[in-house]
Write a protein that holds these residues in place. Structure first.
Motif, short mmCIF file in Angstrom:
data_model
loop_
_atom_site.label_atom_id
_atom_site.label_comp_id
_atom_site.label_asym_id
_atom_site.label_seq_id
_atom_site.Cartn_x
_atom_site.Cartn_y
_atom_site.Cartn_z
N GLU A 372 30.88 15.25 34.98
CA GLU A 372 30.76 15.85 33.65
C GLU A 372 31.15 14.85 32.57
O GLU A 372 30.44 14.68 31.56
CB GLU A 372 31.64 17.09 33.55
CG GLU A 372 31.54 17.76 32.18
CD GLU A 372 32.72 18.65 31.85
OE1 GLU A 372 32.58 19.48 30.94
OE2 GLU A 372 33.78 18.50 32.49
N LYS A 373 32.27 14.16 32.76
CA LYS A 373 32.75 13.19 31.77
C LYS A 373 31.75 12.06 31.58
O LYS A 373 31.47 11.64 30.44
CB LYS A 373 34.10 12.63 32.21
CG LYS A 373 35.24 13.63 32.15
CD LYS A 373 36.54 12.99 32.65
CE LYS A 373 37.67 14.00 32.65
NZ LYS A 373 38.93 13.42 33.20
N ILE A 374 31.19 11.56 32.67
CA ILE A 374 30.26 10.43 32.60
C ILE A 374 28.99 10.82 31.85
O ILE A 374 28.50 10.08 31.00
CB ILE A 374 29.92 9.93 34.02
CG1 ILE A 374 31.15 9.29 34.67
CG2 ILE A 374 28.76 8.94 33.99
CD1 ILE A 374 31.00 9.02 36.15
N VAL A 375 28.46 12.00 32.17
CA VAL A 375 27.23 12.46 31.52
C VAL A 375 27.47 12.69 30.03
O VAL A 375 26.67 12.28 29.18
CB VAL A 375 26.70 13.74 32.20
CG1 VAL A 375 25.52 14.31 31.42
CG2 VAL A 375 26.28 13.44 33.64
N ARG A 376 28.56 13.35 29.71
CA ARG A 376 28.88 13.62 28.30
C ARG A 376 29.04 12.31 27.51
O ARG A 376 28.55 12.18 26.39
CB ARG A 376 30.15 14.46 28.20
CG ARG A 376 29.97 15.93 28.56
CD ARG A 376 31.27 16.66 28.35
NE ARG A 376 31.19 18.06 28.69
CZ ARG A 376 30.77 19.02 27.87
NH1 ARG A 376 30.37 18.71 26.64
NH2 ARG A 376 30.73 20.28 28.24
N LYS A 377 29.75 11.34 28.10
CA LYS A 377 29.97 10.07 27.41
C LYS A 377 28.65 9.35 27.16
O LYS A 377 28.43 8.77 26.08
CB LYS A 377 30.91 9.19 28.21
CG LYS A 377 31.32 7.91 27.44
CD LYS A 377 32.33 7.09 28.22
CE LYS A 377 32.84 5.93 27.37
NZ LYS A 377 31.76 5.08 26.83
N PHE A 378 27.76 9.37 28.13
CA PHE A 378 26.45 8.74 27.97
C PHE A 378 25.71 9.33 26.78
O PHE A 378 25.16 8.60 25.94
CB PHE A 378 25.63 8.90 29.25
CG PHE A 378 24.17 8.57 29.06
CD1 PHE A 378 23.75 7.26 28.92
CD2 PHE A 378 23.22 9.59 29.01
CE1 PHE A 378 22.40 6.96 28.74
CE2 PHE A 378 21.88 9.30 28.83
CZ PHE A 378 21.47 7.98 28.69
N ILE A 379 25.70 10.65 26.69
CA ILE A 379 24.98 11.32 25.60
C ILE A 379 25.66 11.06 24.26
O ILE A 379 25.00 10.77 23.26
CB ILE A 379 24.88 12.83 25.88
CG1 ILE A 379 24.04 13.08 27.14
CG2 ILE A 379 24.27 13.58 24.69
CD1 ILE A 379 24.05 14.52 27.62
N GLN A 380 26.98 11.14 24.25
CA GLN A 380 27.71 10.91 23.00
C GLN A 380 27.50 9.50 22.49
O GLN A 380 27.28 9.28 21.29
CB GLN A 380 29.20 11.17 23.23
CG GLN A 380 29.55 12.63 23.43
CD GLN A 380 30.95 12.83 23.95
OE1 GLN A 380 31.68 11.88 24.18
NE2 GLN A 380 31.33 14.08 24.15
N ASP A 381 27.53 8.53 23.38
CA ASP A 381 27.35 7.14 22.98
C ASP A 381 25.94 6.87 22.45
O ASP A 381 25.75 6.09 21.52
CB ASP A 381 27.61 6.19 24.16
CG ASP A 381 29.09 6.14 24.53
OD1 ASP A 381 29.92 6.60 23.73
OD2 ASP A 381 29.41 5.63 25.63
N LYS A 382 24.95 7.57 23.02
CA LYS A 382 23.56 7.30 22.66
C LYS A 382 23.08 8.11 21.46
O LYS A 382 22.29 7.62 20.65
CB LYS A 382 22.65 7.57 23.87
CG LYS A 382 21.19 7.21 23.61
CD LYS A 382 20.37 7.26 24.88
CE LYS A 382 18.93 6.86 24.60
NZ LYS A 382 18.09 6.87 25.83
N TYR A 383 23.56 9.37 21.35
CA TYR A 383 22.97 10.26 20.36
C TYR A 383 23.92 10.73 19.27
O TYR A 383 23.48 11.29 18.27
CB TYR A 383 22.40 11.51 21.07
CG TYR A 383 21.24 11.20 21.98
CD1 TYR A 383 19.96 11.02 21.48
CD2 TYR A 383 21.44 11.10 23.36
CE1 TYR A 383 18.91 10.74 22.31
CE2 TYR A 383 20.38 10.82 24.22
CZ TYR A 383 19.11 10.64 23.69
OH TYR A 383 18.06 10.37 24.51
N ASN A 384 25.21 10.55 19.44
CA ASN A 384 26.16 11.11 18.47
C ASN A 384 26.38 10.14 17.32
O ASN A 384 27.43 9.53 17.18
CB ASN A 384 27.48 11.42 19.18
CG ASN A 384 28.27 12.47 18.41
OD1 ASN A 384 27.84 12.96 17.38
ND2 ASN A 384 29.44 12.79 18.93
#
Length: 385
Positions: A372-384
């Motif tokens: 969960e942490k890895i997936v969330r971080k990937f999205i946050q880094d790319k789209y946030n």
């Protein structure tokens, strides 16, 4: 008297659970509840129900609640942060834990409550979507009842009473189709959060309303049903039923179909779970068949609403893939609610993550939480941005 903890008492299901407790106060007592940031609802709940414990996740809100209770000389134990969820879930005096908190945050306290021998009134589908194998094994080991509160799973649970799962041919989950039923991708390009949260039949929180609009929610419910009832995915069917009168059905091997019908009101499945195995006097408006003009049924649209197919595929693939799907969805929905991405991008991000991260089949709690942490971080880094 049953003593109750509610995880997520200020959300839609949580507030309706409080309503049931209030109306059946001779049978139920609120011992503890959790909340995040809704200060006024927290204070109102403390004043009205006089629980012994409260867990407040948000630090700023926690400080405000603590200060208020000290000033008013209110005798209550206040816990801060995520750890407080577990603390109030394993209290010795609690009989049943209502898990109505939204998202994967409900998994750990639910598991701890099960290990402490508490029955679970489950309204947090992410618990079974991500940790179904672990949760059901622990429930069996500790002889704990998992009582579904989602209207569809409650309906199936009710339709199964008095029958064995071996006599079932398939279960049929119904879906309203959400606010955009019949729309094409072209129609959905410029959908706003305000439009997406307007569900035609149900009064729900923002996140689950968005999930309903994309039909991803129904795929999550398929995964949940797989774990709750132990059926293969090929034996779980979904049908669009816009009127939301039939909440789900069970088809038996002899061809009989038993359906559960009621008005679209979450009070009923909550009341049924809390009172199980008994049925008590109705707290909802009863159906008037003379006013029901028609009941219609359609196949799900998997082309314009790819979220349903992606979630179904994730369930079939199994392993850690449902966690990847769920974490990506939670993060993408939040970005959409913040108006940082377009509506259709929600599903694009989910598909991107399902393709990017490899599946693993040896499921353990640590793997679920790390994924969960890895997936969330990937999205946050790319789209946030």
């Amino acid at each position: 008297m049953k003593y109750i903890t509610i995880l997520g008492a200020t959300g839609s299901v949580g507030t309706q659970t409080l309503e049931v407790i209030k109306k059946e106060s001779e049978k139920f007592k609120l011992i503890a509840f959790s909340a995040n940031k809704n200060y006024q609802r927290i204070i109102n709940t403390i004043k009205e129900f006089k629980p012994k414990y409260v867990a407040v996740v948000d630090k700023f809100t926690y400080e405000k609640v603590r200060e208020y209770c000290e000033m008013q000389n209110i005798d209550i134990n206040i816990f801060e942060g995520i750890e407080g969820l577990t603390t109030i879930s394993i209290l010795p005096e609690v009989d049943i834990v209502v898990t109505s908190i939204v998202g994967m945050v409900g998994l750990v306290p639910t598991l701890n409550a099960i290990k402490a021998g508490k029955d679970i009134a489950l309204a947090n589908k992410e618990t079974l979507v991500t940790g179904g194998e672990i949760v059901m094994k622990e429930a069996q080991k500790h002889k704990v009842n998992i009582l579904p509160v989602d209207s569809e799973h409650s309906a199936i649970f009710q339709c199964l009473q008095g029958n064995s799962i071996e006599s079932v041919n398939k279960i049929i989950l119904t879906a309203s189709g959400g606010p955009f039923r019949g729309k094409t991708k072209k129609d959905l390009i410029n959908i706003t959060p305000e439009q997406a949260i307007k569900h035609p039949n149900w009064n729900m929180g923002k996140k689950i309303s968005i999930d309903s609009s994309t039909l991803l929610n129904k795929g999550l419910e398929v995964i949940e049903a797989h774990w709750l009832f132990g059926l293969d995915y090929k034996d779980i069917e979904v049908v669009i039923h816009p009127e939301s009168v039939i909440h789900s059905m069970v088809e038996y091997k002899d061809g009989s179909i038993i359906a559960q019908l009621s008005s679209a009101d979450m009070i009923l499945p909550i009341q049924y779970a809390l009172n199980y195995p008994k049925r008590e006097k109705s707290l909802i408006n009863k159906l008037d068949f003379y006013k029901i003009n028609k009941l219609t049924f359609e196949k799900p649209d998997m082309i314009n609403f790819r979220g349903f197919k992606l979630s179904y595929d994730a369930g079939i693939e199994g392993g850690i893939m449902p966690t990847i799907l769920n974490a990506a969805n939670e993060e993408a929905v939040e970005l959409f609610l913040q108006k940082k991405i377009k509506y259709l991008k929600i599903i694009d991000i989910i598909e991107e993550c399902m393709n990017k991260f490899e599946n693993e089949n040896n499921i353990e709690l640590e793997l679920i939480l790390n994924t969960e942490k890895i997936v969330r971080k990937f999205i946050q880094d790319k789209y946030n941005f």
